[in-house]
Motif scaffolding. Sequence first.
Motif, short mmCIF file in Angstrom:
data_model
loop_
_atom_site.label_atom_id
_atom_site.label_comp_id
_atom_site.label_asym_id
_atom_site.label_seq_id
_atom_site.Cartn_x
_atom_site.Cartn_y
_atom_site.Cartn_z
N ARG A 1 0.83 -1.22 0.00
CA ARG A 1 0.00 0.00 0.00
C ARG A 1 0.86 1.26 0.00
NH1 ARG A 1 -5.54 -0.41 1.17
NH2 ARG A 1 -5.44 1.72 1.92
N ARG A 2 1.96 1.25 0.80
CA ARG A 2 2.86 2.42 0.84
C ARG A 2 3.50 2.66 -0.52
NH1 ARG A 2 4.75 0.16 5.67
NH2 ARG A 2 6.73 -0.32 4.70
N VAL A 3 3.91 1.58 -1.19
CA VAL A 3 4.54 1.71 -2.51
C VAL A 3 3.55 2.29 -3.51
CG1 VAL A 3 5.57 0.46 -4.44
CG2 VAL A 3 6.26 -0.09 -2.10
N PHE A 4 2.33 1.74 -3.56
CA PHE A 4 1.31 2.26 -4.47
C PHE A 4 0.95 3.70 -4.12
CE2 PHE A 4 0.36 -2.21 -5.66
CZ PHE A 4 0.43 -2.05 -7.04
N GLY A 5 0.90 4.02 -2.83
CA GLY A 5 0.59 5.38 -2.40
C GLY A 5 1.64 6.38 -2.83
N ALA A 6 2.87 5.93 -3.02
CA ALA A 6 3.96 6.80 -3.46
C ALA A 6 4.07 6.83 -4.98
CB ALA A 6 5.28 6.34 -2.85
N GLY A 7 3.12 6.20 -5.68
CA GLY A 7 3.15 6.21 -7.13
C GLY A 7 3.99 5.12 -7.75
N GLY A 8 4.37 4.14 -6.97
CA GLY A 8 5.18 3.04 -7.48
C GLY A 8 4.33 1.82 -7.78
N PHE A 9 5.00 0.71 -7.96
CA PHE A 9 4.34 -0.56 -8.24
C PHE A 9 4.92 -1.62 -7.32
CE2 PHE A 9 4.35 -4.69 -10.34
CZ PHE A 9 2.98 -4.87 -10.54
N ALA A 10 4.07 -2.53 -6.84
CA ALA A 10 4.54 -3.62 -5.98
C ALA A 10 3.75 -4.88 -6.30
CB ALA A 10 4.37 -3.25 -4.51
N ALA A 11 4.43 -6.01 -6.20
CA ALA A 11 3.77 -7.31 -6.41
C ALA A 11 4.39 -8.32 -5.46
CB ALA A 11 3.95 -7.77 -7.85
N ILE A 12 3.55 -9.18 -4.92
CA ILE A 12 4.03 -10.27 -4.08
C ILE A 12 4.38 -11.42 -5.01
CG2 ILE A 12 3.46 -11.88 -2.24
CD1 ILE A 12 1.46 -9.72 -1.24
N VAL A 13 5.66 -11.71 -5.14
CA VAL A 13 6.15 -12.76 -6.02
C VAL A 13 6.00 -14.13 -5.37
CG1 VAL A 13 8.18 -13.62 -7.26
CG2 VAL A 13 7.76 -11.16 -7.11
N LYS A 14 6.28 -14.20 -4.07
CA LYS A 14 6.13 -15.44 -3.32
C LYS A 14 5.54 -15.12 -1.96
CE LYS A 14 8.33 -19.49 -1.36
NZ LYS A 14 7.39 -19.53 -0.26
N ARG A 15 4.45 -15.79 -1.67
CA ARG A 15 3.78 -15.61 -0.38
C ARG A 15 4.27 -16.70 0.56
NH1 ARG A 15 -0.70 -12.78 0.97
NH2 ARG A 15 -1.07 -12.32 -1.23
N LYS B 1 14.88 -22.86 -0.74
CA LYS B 1 15.23 -24.22 -0.34
C LYS B 1 15.59 -24.29 1.13
CE LYS B 1 16.70 -25.78 -4.85
NZ LYS B 1 17.82 -26.15 -5.72
N PHE B 2 16.26 -23.25 1.62
CA PHE B 2 16.65 -23.18 3.02
C PHE B 2 15.44 -22.93 3.92
CE2 PHE B 2 18.12 -20.61 6.66
CZ PHE B 2 18.93 -21.56 7.26
N ASP B 3 14.57 -22.01 3.50
CA ASP B 3 13.39 -21.63 4.29
C ASP B 3 12.20 -21.46 3.34
OD1 ASP B 3 11.49 -20.61 6.00
OD2 ASP B 3 12.55 -18.74 6.40
N PRO B 4 11.33 -22.44 3.23
CA PRO B 4 10.19 -22.34 2.30
C PRO B 4 9.14 -21.31 2.70
CG PRO B 4 10.08 -24.39 3.55
CD PRO B 4 11.37 -23.73 3.91
N ASP B 5 9.26 -20.72 3.89
CA ASP B 5 8.28 -19.74 4.36
C ASP B 5 8.63 -18.29 4.02
OD1 ASP B 5 6.66 -21.67 5.46
OD2 ASP B 5 7.68 -21.62 7.40
N ILE B 6 9.63 -18.08 3.17
CA ILE B 6 10.03 -16.70 2.87
C ILE B 6 8.99 -16.00 2.00
CG2 ILE B 6 12.49 -17.25 3.00
CD1 ILE B 6 12.60 -16.87 -0.08
N TRP B 7 8.99 -14.70 2.09
CA TRP B 7 8.18 -13.83 1.24
C TRP B 7 9.13 -13.12 0.27
CZ3 TRP B 7 2.88 -12.36 1.95
CH2 TRP B 7 2.24 -13.01 3.01
N VAL B 8 8.69 -12.94 -0.96
CA VAL B 8 9.45 -12.15 -1.93
C VAL B 8 8.51 -11.10 -2.50
CG1 VAL B 8 10.78 -12.16 -4.07
CG2 VAL B 8 10.91 -14.13 -2.52
N VAL B 9 8.89 -9.84 -2.33
CA VAL B 9 8.08 -8.73 -2.82
C VAL B 9 8.94 -7.95 -3.81
CG1 VAL B 9 6.80 -6.65 -2.17
CG2 VAL B 9 6.93 -8.58 -0.58
N GLU B 10 8.38 -7.68 -4.96
CA GLU B 10 9.09 -6.89 -5.97
C GLU B 10 8.45 -5.52 -6.05
OE1 GLU B 10 10.15 -7.20 -10.69
OE2 GLU B 10 10.06 -9.03 -9.50
N ILE B 11 9.29 -4.49 -6.00
CA ILE B 11 8.76 -3.13 -6.04
C ILE B 11 9.51 -2.28 -7.06
CG2 ILE B 11 8.05 -3.20 -3.61
CD1 ILE B 11 10.42 -1.40 -2.94
N GLU B 12 8.80 -1.30 -7.58
CA GLU B 12 9.38 -0.18 -8.30
C GLU B 12 8.95 1.04 -7.53
OE1 GLU B 12 8.50 0.26 -12.45
OE2 GLU B 12 9.20 -1.74 -12.93
#
Length: 115
Positions: free
Chosen positions: A14-28, A89-100
């Motif tokens: 939400r903060r990224v979109f609010g600043a005019g950027g783009f964000a996507a959750i690549v891995k939940r 592989k080390f931790d399958p619970d990681i999150w990956v978020v990609e932002i511009e």
Amino acid sequence: MRVTTDLWVSALVRRVFGAGGFAAIVKRGATEAGAVFVLSRGRLGEVALYGPAPQTSYDSAKPDERFFTLLDSSDDSSAFDARLEREKKFDPDIWVVEIEAGADPVEELLSVKAE
């Protein structure tokens, strides 16, 4: 009490979109917990990978805040993809978020600590 990773990532998006950027959750990852990695892409093709800061970076005055450190930056994102695969592989619970990032720099969106 620390907020869940799911809530924290939602707030980041939400903060990224609010600043005019783009964000996507690549891995939940895990809803309650899980390390968060952020891929930041610049408008000119540069890529930076941020990951959880070492435990020594945490401040006892702010025990609930999430801190990040710059792991690497480059113009080639394939190295980051390989690193994230190893992390999964080390931790399958990681999150990956990609932002511009939009108007706000990444350092204002994340609490970045120098190593």
